[in-house]
Design a protein around this motif. Structure first.
Motif, PDB file in Angstrom:
ATOM      1  N   ILE A  17      34.488  21.949  -1.436  1.00  0.00           N
ATOM      2  CA  ILE A  17      34.327  22.831  -0.280  1.00  0.00           C
ATOM      3  C   ILE A  17      35.284  24.009  -0.376  1.00  0.00           C
ATOM      4  O   ILE A  17      34.899  25.161  -0.147  1.00  0.00           O
ATOM      5  CB  ILE A  17      34.530  22.045   1.034  1.00  0.00           C
ATOM      6  CG1 ILE A  17      33.356  21.094   1.246  1.00  0.00           C
ATOM      7  CG2 ILE A  17      34.696  22.987   2.223  1.00  0.00           C
ATOM      8  CD1 ILE A  17      33.530  20.112   2.388  1.00  0.00           C
ATOM      9  N   GLU A  29      27.602  31.906   8.472  1.00  0.00           N
ATOM     10  CA  GLU A  29      27.209  30.672   9.153  1.00  0.00           C
ATOM     11  C   GLU A  29      27.378  29.456   8.244  1.00  0.00           C
ATOM     12  O   GLU A  29      27.879  28.416   8.665  1.00  0.00           O
ATOM     13  CB  GLU A  29      25.762  30.778   9.626  1.00  0.00           C
ATOM     14  CG  GLU A  29      25.344  29.625  10.521  1.00  0.00           C
ATOM     15  CD  GLU A  29      23.969  29.835  11.112  1.00  0.00           C
ATOM     16  OE1 GLU A  29      23.140  28.928  10.954  1.00  0.00           O
ATOM     17  OE2 GLU A  29      23.745  30.903  11.712  1.00  0.00           O
ATOM     18  N   ASP A  30      26.998  29.587   6.976  1.00  0.00           N
ATOM     19  CA  ASP A  30      27.159  28.487   6.023  1.00  0.00           C
ATOM     20  C   ASP A  30      28.636  28.214   5.755  1.00  0.00           C
ATOM     21  O   ASP A  30      29.051  27.065   5.620  1.00  0.00           O
ATOM     22  CB  ASP A  30      26.438  28.798   4.712  1.00  0.00           C
ATOM     23  CG  ASP A  30      24.919  28.829   4.874  1.00  0.00           C
ATOM     24  OD1 ASP A  30      24.405  28.307   5.892  1.00  0.00           O
ATOM     25  OD2 ASP A  30      24.247  29.387   3.987  1.00  0.00           O
ATOM     26  N   SER A  31      29.415  29.280   5.674  1.00  0.00           N
ATOM     27  CA  SER A  31      30.856  29.124   5.465  1.00  0.00           C
ATOM     28  C   SER A  31      31.488  28.362   6.615  1.00  0.00           C
ATOM     29  O   SER A  31      32.349  27.501   6.408  1.00  0.00           O
ATOM     30  CB  SER A  31      31.534  30.492   5.319  1.00  0.00           C
ATOM     31  OG  SER A  31      31.108  31.145   4.163  1.00  0.00           O
ATOM     32  N   LEU A  32      31.052  28.671   7.830  1.00  0.00           N
ATOM     33  CA  LEU A  32      31.590  27.988   9.001  1.00  0.00           C
ATOM     34  C   LEU A  32      31.243  26.501   8.966  1.00  0.00           C
ATOM     35  O   LEU A  32      32.091  25.651   9.254  1.00  0.00           O
ATOM     36  CB  LEU A  32      31.053  28.617  10.290  1.00  0.00           C
ATOM     37  CG  LEU A  32      31.563  28.026  11.594  1.00  0.00           C
ATOM     38  CD1 LEU A  32      33.078  28.087  11.675  1.00  0.00           C
ATOM     39  CD2 LEU A  32      30.938  28.743  12.772  1.00  0.00           C
ATOM     40  N   LYS A  33      30.010  26.176   8.575  1.00  0.00           N
ATOM     41  CA  LYS A  33      29.607  24.768   8.466  1.00  0.00           C
ATOM     42  C   LYS A  33      30.444  24.039   7.415  1.00  0.00           C
ATOM     43  O   LYS A  33      30.872  22.904   7.620  1.00  0.00           O
ATOM     44  CB  LYS A  33      28.126  24.664   8.125  1.00  0.00           C
ATOM     45  CG  LYS A  33      27.218  25.012   9.279  1.00  0.00           C
ATOM     46  CD  LYS A  33      25.757  24.922   8.878  1.00  0.00           C
ATOM     47  CE  LYS A  33      24.866  25.374  10.024  1.00  0.00           C
ATOM     48  NZ  LYS A  33      23.447  25.361   9.657  1.00  0.00           N
ATOM     49  N   LYS A  34      30.668  24.689   6.275  1.00  0.00           N
ATOM     50  CA  LYS A  34      31.493  24.086   5.219  1.00  0.00           C
ATOM     51  C   LYS A  34      32.928  23.880   5.712  1.00  0.00           C
ATOM     52  O   LYS A  34      33.560  22.872   5.424  1.00  0.00           O
ATOM     53  CB  LYS A  34      31.496  24.956   3.954  1.00  0.00           C
ATOM     54  CG  LYS A  34      30.219  24.879   3.178  1.00  0.00           C
ATOM     55  CD  LYS A  34      30.093  23.520   2.516  1.00  0.00           C
ATOM     56  CE  LYS A  34      28.840  23.447   1.687  1.00  0.00           C
ATOM     57  NZ  LYS A  34      28.691  22.156   1.028  1.00  0.00           N
ATOM     58  N   TYR A  35      33.451  24.884   6.434  1.00  0.00           N
ATOM     59  CA  TYR A  35      34.804  24.788   6.971  1.00  0.00           C
ATOM     60  C   TYR A  35      34.910  23.596   7.919  1.00  0.00           C
ATOM     61  O   TYR A  35      35.866  22.812   7.836  1.00  0.00           O
ATOM     62  CB  TYR A  35      35.171  26.087   7.693  1.00  0.00           C
ATOM     63  CG  TYR A  35      36.541  26.062   8.299  1.00  0.00           C
ATOM     64  CD1 TYR A  35      37.664  26.317   7.514  1.00  0.00           C
ATOM     65  CD2 TYR A  35      36.732  25.760   9.651  1.00  0.00           C
ATOM     66  CE1 TYR A  35      38.941  26.280   8.071  1.00  0.00           C
ATOM     67  CE2 TYR A  35      37.996  25.724  10.202  1.00  0.00           C
ATOM     68  CZ  TYR A  35      39.095  25.984   9.411  1.00  0.00           C
ATOM     69  OH  TYR A  35      40.346  25.933   9.958  1.00  0.00           O
ATOM     70  N   GLU A  36      33.927  23.448   8.806  1.00  0.00           N
ATOM     71  CA  GLU A  36      33.934  22.327   9.750  1.00  0.00           C
ATOM     72  C   GLU A  36      33.863  20.998   9.005  1.00  0.00           C
ATOM     73  O   GLU A  36      34.552  20.038   9.374  1.00  0.00           O
ATOM     74  CB  GLU A  36      32.762  22.454  10.724  1.00  0.00           C
ATOM     75  CG  GLU A  36      32.934  23.590  11.708  1.00  0.00           C
ATOM     76  CD  GLU A  36      31.701  23.857  12.551  1.00  0.00           C
ATOM     77  OE1 GLU A  36      30.608  23.336  12.229  1.00  0.00           O
ATOM     78  OE2 GLU A  36      31.831  24.602  13.537  1.00  0.00           O
ATOM     79  N   GLU A  37      33.046  20.931   7.965  1.00  0.00           N
ATOM     80  CA  GLU A  37      32.960  19.717   7.155  1.00  0.00           C
ATOM     81  C   GLU A  37      34.309  19.421   6.499  1.00  0.00           C
ATOM     82  O   GLU A  37      34.760  18.270   6.454  1.00  0.00           O
ATOM     83  CB  GLU A  37      31.880  19.875   6.079  1.00  0.00           C
ATOM     84  CG  GLU A  37      31.672  18.644   5.241  1.00  0.00           C
ATOM     85  CD  GLU A  37      30.610  18.827   4.161  1.00  0.00           C
ATOM     86  OE1 GLU A  37      30.460  17.894   3.347  1.00  0.00           O
ATOM     87  OE2 GLU A  37      29.947  19.879   4.116  1.00  0.00           O
ATOM     88  N   LYS A  40      36.739  17.924   9.009  1.00  0.00           N
ATOM     89  CA  LYS A  40      36.441  16.509   9.238  1.00  0.00           C
ATOM     90  C   LYS A  40      36.946  15.650   8.083  1.00  0.00           C
ATOM     91  O   LYS A  40      37.473  14.556   8.289  1.00  0.00           O
ATOM     92  CB  LYS A  40      34.941  16.312   9.436  1.00  0.00           C
ATOM     93  CG  LYS A  40      34.442  16.849  10.757  1.00  0.00           C
ATOM     94  CD  LYS A  40      32.942  16.684  10.888  1.00  0.00           C
ATOM     95  CE  LYS A  40      32.438  17.329  12.168  1.00  0.00           C
ATOM     96  NZ  LYS A  40      30.976  17.254  12.294  1.00  0.00           N
TER      97      LYS A  40
END
Length: 73
Positions: A17, A29-37, A40
């Motif tokens: 990631i 938007e994809d970067s934000l999803k990866k960041y959130e992953e 976690k």
């Protein structure tokens, strides 16, 4: 993360990631999803490390011998 990953698997995924985010070729938007992953995964890694640390701390020295006592949460 429905499946429980091993610590090493979580670290490898986290590295992937980070590399993807550093690459900078994803839409925001994809970067934000990866960041959130990634966040976690970091939380899961910290939890696993804390649990392991507590288990290791259960090792105590008794009568010149190392004994393992049951882990109590």
């Amino acid at each position: 993360m429905a499946k429980e990953l091993k610590f090493e698997e979580m670290m490898k995924k986290l590295e992937e990631i980070v590399n993807e985010l550093e690459n900078g070729n994803m839409p925001l938007e994809d970067s934000l999803k990866k960041y959130e992953e990634g966040v976690k995964l970091i939380q899961a890694c910290r939890k696993r490390l804390d649990e392991t640390k507590r288990k290791v701390e259960v090792l105590i020295k008794k009568d010149s011998k190392i004994a393992l006592e049951p882990f109590k949460e």
